[in-house]
Design an enzyme around this catalytic site. Structure first.
Site, PDB file in Angstrom:
ATOM      1  N   GLU A  34       0.757  -1.143   0.002  1.00 56.10           N
ATOM      2  CA  GLU A  34       0.173  -0.060   0.016  1.00 56.10           C
ATOM      3  C   GLU A  34       0.979   0.814  -0.641  1.00 56.10           C
ATOM      4  OE1 GLU A  34      -2.325   0.841   3.433  1.00 56.10           O
ATOM      5  OE2 GLU A  34      -3.692   2.355   2.317  1.00 56.10           O
ATOM      6  N   ARG A 259       5.715 -12.929   9.658  1.00 55.27           N
ATOM      7  CA  ARG A 259       6.590 -12.102   8.717  1.00 55.27           C
ATOM      8  C   ARG A 259       7.636 -11.350   9.088  1.00 55.27           C
ATOM      9  NH1 ARG A 259       2.730  -7.722   9.070  1.00 55.27           N
ATOM     10  NH2 ARG A 259       4.242  -6.336   9.549  1.00 55.27           N
ATOM     11  N   LYS A 269       4.807   0.480   8.380  1.00 53.49           N
ATOM     12  CA  LYS A 269       5.021   1.666   7.677  1.00 53.49           C
ATOM     13  C   LYS A 269       4.685   2.784   8.732  1.00 53.49           C
ATOM     14  CE  LYS A 269       4.023   0.117   3.337  1.00 53.49           C
ATOM     15  NZ  LYS A 269       2.591  -0.584   3.713  1.00 53.49           N
TER      16      LYS A 269
HETATM   17  P1  ATP Z   1       2.342  -1.968   7.285  1.00 49.77           P
HETATM   18  O1  ATP Z   1       2.537  -1.964   8.207  1.00 49.77           O
HETATM   19  O2  ATP Z   1       4.222  -1.905   7.366  1.00 49.77           O
HETATM   20  O3  ATP Z   1       2.102  -0.750   6.328  1.00 49.77           O
HETATM   21  P2  ATP Z   1       2.068  -3.641   5.835  1.00 49.77           P
HETATM   22  O4  ATP Z   1       2.099  -5.139   5.831  1.00 49.77           O
HETATM   23  O5  ATP Z   1       0.373  -3.672   5.383  1.00 49.77           O
HETATM   24  O6  ATP Z   1       1.961  -3.371   6.903  1.00 49.77           O
HETATM   25  P3  ATP Z   1       2.290  -3.546   2.827  1.00 49.77           P
HETATM   26  O7  ATP Z   1       2.158  -2.434   2.237  1.00 49.77           O
HETATM   27  O8  ATP Z   1      -0.206  -4.127   3.103  1.00 49.77           O
HETATM   28  O9  ATP Z   1       2.061  -3.576   4.011  1.00 49.77           O
HETATM   29  O10 ATP Z   1       2.999  -4.503   2.556  1.00 49.77           O
HETATM   30  C1  ATP Z   1       2.934  -5.405   1.188  1.00 49.77           C
HETATM   31  C2  ATP Z   1       3.550  -6.928   1.497  1.00 49.77           C
HETATM   32  O11 ATP Z   1       4.738  -6.820   2.918  1.00 49.77           O
HETATM   33  C3  ATP Z   1       2.544  -7.777   2.014  1.00 49.77           C
HETATM   34  O12 ATP Z   1       2.780  -8.578   1.425  1.00 49.77           O
HETATM   35  C4  ATP Z   1       2.552  -7.885   3.305  1.00 49.77           C
HETATM   36  O13 ATP Z   1       1.986  -8.710   3.712  1.00 49.77           O
HETATM   37  C5  ATP Z   1       4.284  -7.810   3.143  1.00 49.77           C
HETATM   38  N1  ATP Z   1       5.178  -7.157   4.555  1.00 49.77           N
HETATM   39  C6  ATP Z   1       4.655  -6.088   5.180  1.00 49.77           C
HETATM   40  N2  ATP Z   1       5.458  -5.949   6.708  1.00 49.77           N
HETATM   41  C7  ATP Z   1       5.905  -7.452   6.371  1.00 49.77           C
HETATM   42  C8  ATP Z   1       7.269  -7.483   7.033  1.00 49.77           C
HETATM   43  N3  ATP Z   1       7.279  -7.713   8.308  1.00 49.77           N
HETATM   44  N4  ATP Z   1       7.987  -9.225   7.247  1.00 49.77           N
HETATM   45  C9  ATP Z   1       7.592 -10.203   5.916  1.00 49.77           C
HETATM   46  N5  ATP Z   1       6.439  -9.475   4.822  1.00 49.77           N
HETATM   47  C10 ATP Z   1       5.468  -8.522   5.471  1.00 49.77           C
HETATM   48 MG    MG Z   2      -0.665  -1.541   5.812  1.00 47.65          MG
END
Ligand code: ATP
Ligand code: MG
Length: 553
Positions: A34, A259, A269
């Site tokens: 995102e 994760r 983020k």
């Molecule tokens: P954030 O909370 O940092 O925004 P998110 O999971 O909402 O993380 P996205 O931008 O939706 O972030 O994630 C893009 C991809 O990265 C998703 O497929 C998510 O599963 C993966 N991802 C995000 N954080 C991690 C992590 N700490 N370890 C492994 N994969 C991750």
């Molecule tokens: Mg997110």
């Protein structure tokens, strides 16, 4: 991109089975961030996994921006994410925006309504929460659940046309309010938000929810293996419901993995944005941030990140990785590559009383003791030098082999010097030390007359260049900052940065430019900072120390 990330993991086994059984001829994976912030090291794990799998099985990977929530999204983030994915070696086969599918998603929601599988609901958020039930209690059906198909179609269209204010109505999937899985209790699939979108502008005022949009995005792109983190395991039945009920022509398989979490680090983020917004750091790329851009600015290499991700592997249960493990891989990667140089960070003047006035000689010193092919350089040497303050002690403990009154040491690549005298200021602080040198002991001359136990580094005072050195410690004190309801902003380390003003030798740094890396003898690996370096002054970030007690178990 290297395939090693996949060296035997359960996801790879699933893919191999799917190819062997003929379920898929080719695989398609995706990395779907995102654009609501900059990527962090956790995303790197996902990037390397998705791109690595596609590469290994000669499939394709899509970079897809999951931009269905306009309130938080921005093109700045889109651009930074592209840059970071490329830097990590991810070459996407296609670049997509979920917002390009808004029309298609709307049509699929329309189809659900026609099938009697979705309805417009007017419950307020508070009421909806109450109706949802709990883990132990079933939910209650909304009084709007039995609206006719015609009424729902009409209301949904009017939601789209902007007739209602934010929050007044939602579209919900009609599934099962008594399901033990709360995600299946008539989840919201569309909401009203009169917000300008970074891609579609004001075309839409209704936006699909993640749980509805994501499976459709995967199916539209014919993604075969949709890899996400473990929190989504309970959402999988809904993911499958959406694909099935929306009659998509492809059935992606959602697979969850653990994760990445790291000690002394927040990995989201949303939380990292707070550090930026509250100016606790100097931007998303602050070298203390666990962002890809922060790690890059600090001098970390993509190879080190890749090796780190390979080492932590792909698992089905969550754990917390020691942040020193990343440093370990950075050190391993830099050791053979990065040239040696001399810098004095906490300077103390050393005067060689018997060295000729106004003379300068050029000493030949190797660029990397571990690699002859990196050649040598000529380093100026004269009567006045700087050494590290900690390389001299007036009253040394036992086994201190560096300089102290009466003791002799080797100056790295130069001569033996003996300390004869100390000059102090009125407070008793050592201002300079006076030494004598022995011309016979010149490095490389084959001198064997006597041995010294200590070798110290130095820079020539008349030709050295002032420079700034920035040392970093973890930004967050607590090992698991988000645990036990604590707020991570209360765990900020007040001493996460130390700035020193010192000197560098002139030769090794002659053409130094932002991002160049150096191994400063005894002081660590450094790179030239991109933000604070000016034409007048080099500013260095310490990437990692030269050694650490951390052991890879
Ligand atoms: P954030 O909370 O940092 O925004 P998110 O999971 O909402 O993380 P996205 O931008 O939706 O972030 O994630 C893009 C991809 O990265 C998703 O497929 C998510 O599963 C993966 N991802 C995000 N954080 C991690 C992590 N700490 N370890 C492994 N994969 C991750
Ligand atoms: Mg997110």
């Amino acid at each position: 991109m290297s395939n090693e990330i996949n060296s035997s993991n359960f996801i790879k086994n699933i893919i191999m089975d799917d190819l062997a059984s003929g379920k898929h001829k080719d695989i398609i994976t995706r990395f779907p961030p995102e654009p609501n912030g900059y990527l962090h090291i956790g995303h790197a794990k996902s990037i390397l996994l998705n791109f690595g799998l596609a590469n290994e099985f000669k499939g394709k990977t899509h970079l897809r921006f999951d931009d269905t929530n306009p309130v938080k999204e921005d093109t700045e983030y889109v651009e930074s994410i592209k840059e970071d994915v490329k830097w990590l070696g991810g070459n996407w086969d296609n670049l997509f925006f979920a917002s390009d599918y808004f029309g298609e998603m709307y049509n699929r929601a329309f189809l659900l309504i026609k099938k009697g599988k979705a309805y417009v609901c007017d419950l307020t958020p508070e009421e909806a929460k109450e109706y949802r039930g709990t883990l132990t209690q079933p939910g209650k059906e909304s009084p709007y659940r039995d609206r006719s198909v015609e009424e729902n179609l009409d209301l949904f269209e009017r939601m789209k046309n902007g007739e209602f204010a934010d929050g007044k109505k939602v579209l919900r999937a009609k599934i099962d309010m008594s399901s033990p899985n709360i995600n299946m209790r008539d989840p919201i699939i569309y909401r009203i938000s009169h917000t300008t979108h970074h891609n579609t502008g004001d075309k839409w005022c209704i936006y699909p929810m993640y749980d509805f949009a994501h499976p459709l995005e995967d199916a539209i792109e014919h993604v075969t293996h949709s890899i996400c983190t473990l929190e989504f395991e309970d959402h999988r039945p809904l993911y499958e419901w959406v694909v099935r009920e929306c009659e998509m022509d492809c059935t992606p398989r959602q697979i969850e993995f653990a994760r990445l979490n790291m000690t002394n680090t927040v990995m989201s983020k949303r939380l990292l944005k707070q550090l930026v917004d509250e100016k606790i750091v100097d931007g998303w790329d602050d070298p203390r941030m666990p962002t890809i851009s922060g790690l890059r600015r600090k001098g970390c290499t993509p190879e080190a990140i890749r090796n780190f991700c390979i080492a932590i592997g792909v698992a089905k249960s969550n754990s917390i990785v020691d942040s020193q493990m990343l440093d370990y891989f950075v050190r391993e990667d830099l050791q053979p590559k990065v040239p040696l140089a001399m810098a004095v960070l906490k300077p103390l003047k050393l005067i060689i009383t018997n060295y000729p006035e106004d003379a300068t000689e050029m000493l030949e010193i190797e660029n990397n003791a571990n690699d002859e092919s990196q050649g040598t350089r000529l380093v100026p040497f004269s009567k006045e030098l700087y050494i590290e303050r900690e390389d001299f002690m007036e009253n040394p403990p036992k086994k201190y082999f560096r300089l102290f009154p009466g003791n002799e040491v080797r100056l790295k690549g130069a001569y033996f010097v003996r300390c004869n005298d100390i000059i102090k200021d009125e407070n008793g602080e050592v201002l300079e030390i006076h030494c004598s040198y022995d011309p016979e002991t010149k490095c490389g001359s084959g001198f064997t007359g006597r041995k010294v136990k200590g070798t110290i580094h130095w820079v020539d005072a008349s030709s050295c260049i002032p420079a700034e050195f920035r040392f970093y410690e973890p930004l967050i004190l607590d090992d698991a900052p988000e645990n036990e309801g604590r707020h991570f902003l209360e765990q900020i380390n007040p001493n996460s940065i130390e700035v020193l003003q010192g000197f560098i030798e002139p030769t090794a740094f002659k053409d130094a430019k932002p991002q160049d890396r150096f191994q400063m003898i005894r002081n660590g690996f450094f790179n030239v900072d991109t933000k604070y370096t000016t034409v007048d002054k080099l500013v260095f970030n310490r990437i990692v120390s030269l050694k650490s007690s951390f052991k890879l178990s």
